[in-house]
Design a protein around this motif. Sequence first.
Motif, PDB file in Angstrom:
ATOM      1  N   GLY A 138       0.628  -1.282  -0.160  1.00 37.13           N
ATOM      2  CA  GLY A 138       0.107   0.059   0.059  1.00 37.13           C
ATOM      3  C   GLY A 138       0.732   1.431  -0.001  1.00 37.13           C
ATOM      4  O   GLY A 138       0.377   2.341  -0.588  1.00 37.13           O
ATOM      5  N   HIS A 139       1.869   1.323   0.612  1.00 30.39           N
ATOM      6  CA  HIS A 139       2.663   2.470   0.853  1.00 30.39           C
ATOM      7  C   HIS A 139       4.262   2.019   0.984  1.00 30.39           C
ATOM      8  O   HIS A 139       4.387   1.011   1.586  1.00 30.39           O
ATOM      9  N   ILE A 140       5.168   2.948   0.498  1.00 28.62           N
ATOM     10  CA  ILE A 140       6.464   2.819   0.685  1.00 28.62           C
ATOM     11  C   ILE A 140       7.010   4.114   1.363  1.00 28.62           C
ATOM     12  O   ILE A 140       6.699   5.037   0.725  1.00 28.62           O
ATOM     13  N   VAL A 141       7.607   3.778   2.506  1.00 31.80           N
ATOM     14  CA  VAL A 141       8.209   5.177   3.323  1.00 31.80           C
ATOM     15  C   VAL A 141       9.491   5.503   2.829  1.00 31.80           C
ATOM     16  O   VAL A 141      10.396   4.710   3.025  1.00 31.80           O
ATOM     17  N   VAL A 142       9.945   6.141   2.018  1.00 30.77           N
ATOM     18  CA  VAL A 142      11.097   6.699   1.494  1.00 30.77           C
ATOM     19  C   VAL A 142      11.915   7.281   2.441  1.00 30.77           C
ATOM     20  O   VAL A 142      11.660   8.263   3.148  1.00 30.77           O
ATOM     21  N   ARG A 163       3.364   2.228 -10.189  1.00 29.23           N
ATOM     22  CA  ARG A 163       3.273   3.867  -9.722  1.00 29.23           C
ATOM     23  C   ARG A 163       2.908   3.820  -8.040  1.00 29.23           C
ATOM     24  O   ARG A 163       1.792   4.060  -7.833  1.00 29.23           O
ATOM     25  N   PRO A 164       3.847   3.301  -7.196  1.00 29.49           N
ATOM     26  CA  PRO A 164       3.455   3.184  -5.813  1.00 29.49           C
ATOM     27  C   PRO A 164       3.254   4.324  -5.092  1.00 29.49           C
ATOM     28  O   PRO A 164       3.650   5.515  -5.500  1.00 29.49           O
ATOM     29  N   LYS A 165       2.449   4.503  -4.098  1.00 35.55           N
ATOM     30  CA  LYS A 165       2.060   5.403  -3.154  1.00 35.55           C
ATOM     31  C   LYS A 165       3.624   5.478  -2.284  1.00 35.55           C
ATOM     32  O   LYS A 165       3.756   4.574  -1.828  1.00 35.55           O
ATOM     33  N   VAL A 166       3.763   6.697  -1.963  1.00 37.84           N
ATOM     34  CA  VAL A 166       4.988   6.920  -1.212  1.00 37.84           C
ATOM     35  C   VAL A 166       4.845   7.910  -0.247  1.00 37.84           C
ATOM     36  O   VAL A 166       4.064   8.841  -0.327  1.00 37.84           O
ATOM     37  N   MET A 167       5.585   7.995   0.937  1.00 41.94           N
ATOM     38  CA  MET A 167       5.557   8.982   1.970  1.00 41.94           C
ATOM     39  C   MET A 167       6.994   9.187   2.279  1.00 41.94           C
ATOM     40  O   MET A 167       7.867   8.587   2.154  1.00 41.94           O
ATOM     41  N   VAL A 168       7.383  10.479   2.923  1.00 45.03           N
ATOM     42  CA  VAL A 168       8.696  10.906   3.093  1.00 45.03           C
ATOM     43  C   VAL A 168       8.834  10.831   4.480  1.00 45.03           C
ATOM     44  O   VAL A 168       8.244  11.357   5.413  1.00 45.03           O
ATOM     45  N   ARG A 169       9.769  10.065   4.991  1.00 49.52           N
ATOM     46  CA  ARG A 169      10.044  10.063   6.524  1.00 49.52           C
ATOM     47  C   ARG A 169      10.986  11.160   6.853  1.00 49.52           C
ATOM     48  O   ARG A 169      12.078  11.545   6.217  1.00 49.52           O
ATOM     49  N   VAL A 170      10.221  12.077   7.688  1.00 51.54           N
ATOM     50  CA  VAL A 170      10.821  13.370   8.038  1.00 51.54           C
ATOM     51  C   VAL A 170      11.385  13.192   9.520  1.00 51.54           C
ATOM     52  O   VAL A 170      10.715  12.784  10.393  1.00 51.54           O
ATOM     53  N   THR A 171      12.819  13.643   9.653  1.00 53.36           N
ATOM     54  CA  THR A 171      13.185  13.599  11.149  1.00 53.36           C
ATOM     55  C   THR A 171      12.972  15.188  11.528  1.00 53.36           C
ATOM     56  O   THR A 171      13.467  16.290  10.825  1.00 53.36           O
ATOM     57  N   GLN A 190      21.092  11.003  13.529  1.00 54.97           N
ATOM     58  CA  GLN A 190      20.826   9.561  13.595  1.00 54.97           C
ATOM     59  C   GLN A 190      20.436   9.065  12.039  1.00 54.97           C
ATOM     60  O   GLN A 190      20.361  10.088  11.135  1.00 54.97           O
ATOM     61  N   LYS A 191      20.378   7.915  11.795  1.00 55.28           N
ATOM     62  CA  LYS A 191      20.327   7.255  10.537  1.00 55.28           C
ATOM     63  C   LYS A 191      19.169   7.421   9.850  1.00 55.28           C
ATOM     64  O   LYS A 191      19.056   7.177   8.664  1.00 55.28           O
ATOM     65  N   PHE A 192      18.047   7.612  10.622  1.00 55.45           N
ATOM     66  CA  PHE A 192      16.618   7.409   9.845  1.00 55.45           C
ATOM     67  C   PHE A 192      16.174   8.903   9.363  1.00 55.45           C
ATOM     68  O   PHE A 192      16.612   9.966   9.753  1.00 55.45           O
ATOM     69  N   GLY A 193      15.520   8.810   8.091  1.00 56.22           N
ATOM     70  CA  GLY A 193      14.793  10.090   7.548  1.00 56.22           C
ATOM     71  C   GLY A 193      15.377  11.097   7.014  1.00 56.22           C
ATOM     72  O   GLY A 193      16.703  10.837   6.922  1.00 56.22           O
ATOM     73  N   LEU A 194      14.655  12.104   6.560  1.00 60.41           N
ATOM     74  CA  LEU A 194      15.313  13.298   6.065  1.00 60.41           C
ATOM     75  C   LEU A 194      14.840  14.403   6.944  1.00 60.41           C
ATOM     76  O   LEU A 194      13.837  14.726   7.285  1.00 60.41           O
ATOM     77  N   SER A 220      17.374  20.911   7.878  1.00 60.06           N
ATOM     78  CA  SER A 220      18.297  20.926   6.929  1.00 60.06           C
ATOM     79  C   SER A 220      17.766  21.452   5.445  1.00 60.06           C
ATOM     80  O   SER A 220      18.441  21.926   4.530  1.00 60.06           O
ATOM     81  N   GLY A 221      16.298  21.120   5.322  1.00 58.46           N
ATOM     82  CA  GLY A 221      15.812  21.217   3.859  1.00 58.46           C
ATOM     83  C   GLY A 221      15.744  19.975   3.268  1.00 58.46           C
ATOM     84  O   GLY A 221      15.322  20.110   2.150  1.00 58.46           O
ATOM     85  N   ALA A 222      16.478  18.913   3.830  1.00 55.90           N
ATOM     86  CA  ALA A 222      16.315  17.685   3.067  1.00 55.90           C
ATOM     87  C   ALA A 222      14.961  17.030   2.741  1.00 55.90           C
ATOM     88  O   ALA A 222      14.971  16.418   1.807  1.00 55.90           O
ATOM     89  N   ALA A 223      14.324  17.265   3.743  1.00 56.97           N
ATOM     90  CA  ALA A 223      12.879  16.730   3.387  1.00 56.97           C
ATOM     91  C   ALA A 223      12.143  17.398   2.306  1.00 56.97           C
ATOM     92  O   ALA A 223      11.527  16.753   1.656  1.00 56.97           O
TER      93      ALA A 223
END
Length: 446
Positions: free
Chosen positions: A140-144, A163-171, A189-193, A197-200
């Motif tokens: 259903g979803h892929i969390v990038v 055409r997958p549904k995606v979410m952005v993992r935000v730190t 830490q290693k998780f998310g964007l 910093s503006g990466a998300a």
Amino acid sequence: MLPHERPPLAPADLNRINPSIWPRTSSRAEGALTVGGVDVRDLARDHGTPLYVIDEDDVRSRMRDYATAFAGSEVHYAGKAFLCKEIVRWLQDEGLGLDVASSGELAVALSVGFPAGRITMHGNNKSKAELAKALEAGVGHIVVDSYDEIARLGYLAEQMGERPKVMVRVTTGVEAHTHEFIATAHDDQKFGLSLNSGAAAEAVRRILAMPQLQLVGLHSHIGSQIVDTAGFEVAARRLATLLVQIKDEHGVVLPELDLGGGYGIAYVDGDEAPDIKELADGLREIVAKVCVDAGLPVPRLTVEPGRTIVGPGGITLYEVGTIKDVEGLRTYVSIDGGMSDNVRTALYGAEYTAALASRASEAEPMLSRLVGKHCESGDIIVRDFHLPADLAPGDLIAVAATGAYCRSLANNYNYLPRPAVVAVSGGVSRVIVQGETEDDLLRGQL
């Protein structure tokens, strides 16, 4: 406060089963602990020790509690807490979704026909093979989680015609008040964007530039063993600023918001665990308020409980092997398992409640340390607690609230086989994960 600093215990206190810590069907019958209507002495006789025991009625009732409290929202069980085929069947029966963090966890779900559309794929370093498997299954979803993954997923989606549904993992920069190793929303830490910093925001730009990816929302997970909603409110407000930025910059209103999980449970007397209905009402109110304040429509909310569903319903059963009194300090009680079946004390400094389970006792309390049989001084299950002074080899000890992360993190240190997992309900026990044997440990060696 350490056990030796607390008010003196009475012998009766050692026999008490605190309902906020032990499985919902726990009681004492003729002195022995019973779970799901099954005497732990029978469990030890029929299945051996160490043994993971899961109270099916407890776990299913907590699944239903979440489904009811979050009606109108999405509840996805965090499979990393503990996953096996039978747990997936319970999830399907009770109408919950599932989060997986590897192709192995995905394989467990698919093997019993769990609907792929109710699965979300997580992970900070998903391989091409894992992403391809997720696309093929139609999750259903892929969390990038990174720029690399966005490019990798976009390429695979185009090649596979998906055409997958995606979410952005935000730190979000929220500092959850928990152990360093289970706090996951600070920048270092290693998780998310990173939001700061503006990466998300850049990740959003890259996804929206790829027609083969469908951006549907933002994801945040601030940590684990959290007992209030304050951190979630801060995270939601910071995510709302990004939602506004996305709307202003791209003219896109994202319809979904995933605030993750990490809700705490009671491990020892005095621990607080959130009431699920109050938690649900609080999170919905938070999301509605921050979106109204930001001039946004309220997105569909998703939560990801794991520990709070399966943790309280699990116990681990051990047999006492040796008892060693270190005069003036404490008594070391060695059991037939240890950090191979529960590494959390060594890894996180976790605390647990344990009790003499095979009988009641009127003996005086004895300051004890429950330790395993591994060649490590840090092989400790319960650091300091009280057991009856008449404890003897052959007695059974039960450790409460071990349903989450103990079996998931189990290992074969010193070549100990991992224990079986047994579900109990209505006076009947059945194996849902077979225990390993020494032959299993040797299999595959050349």
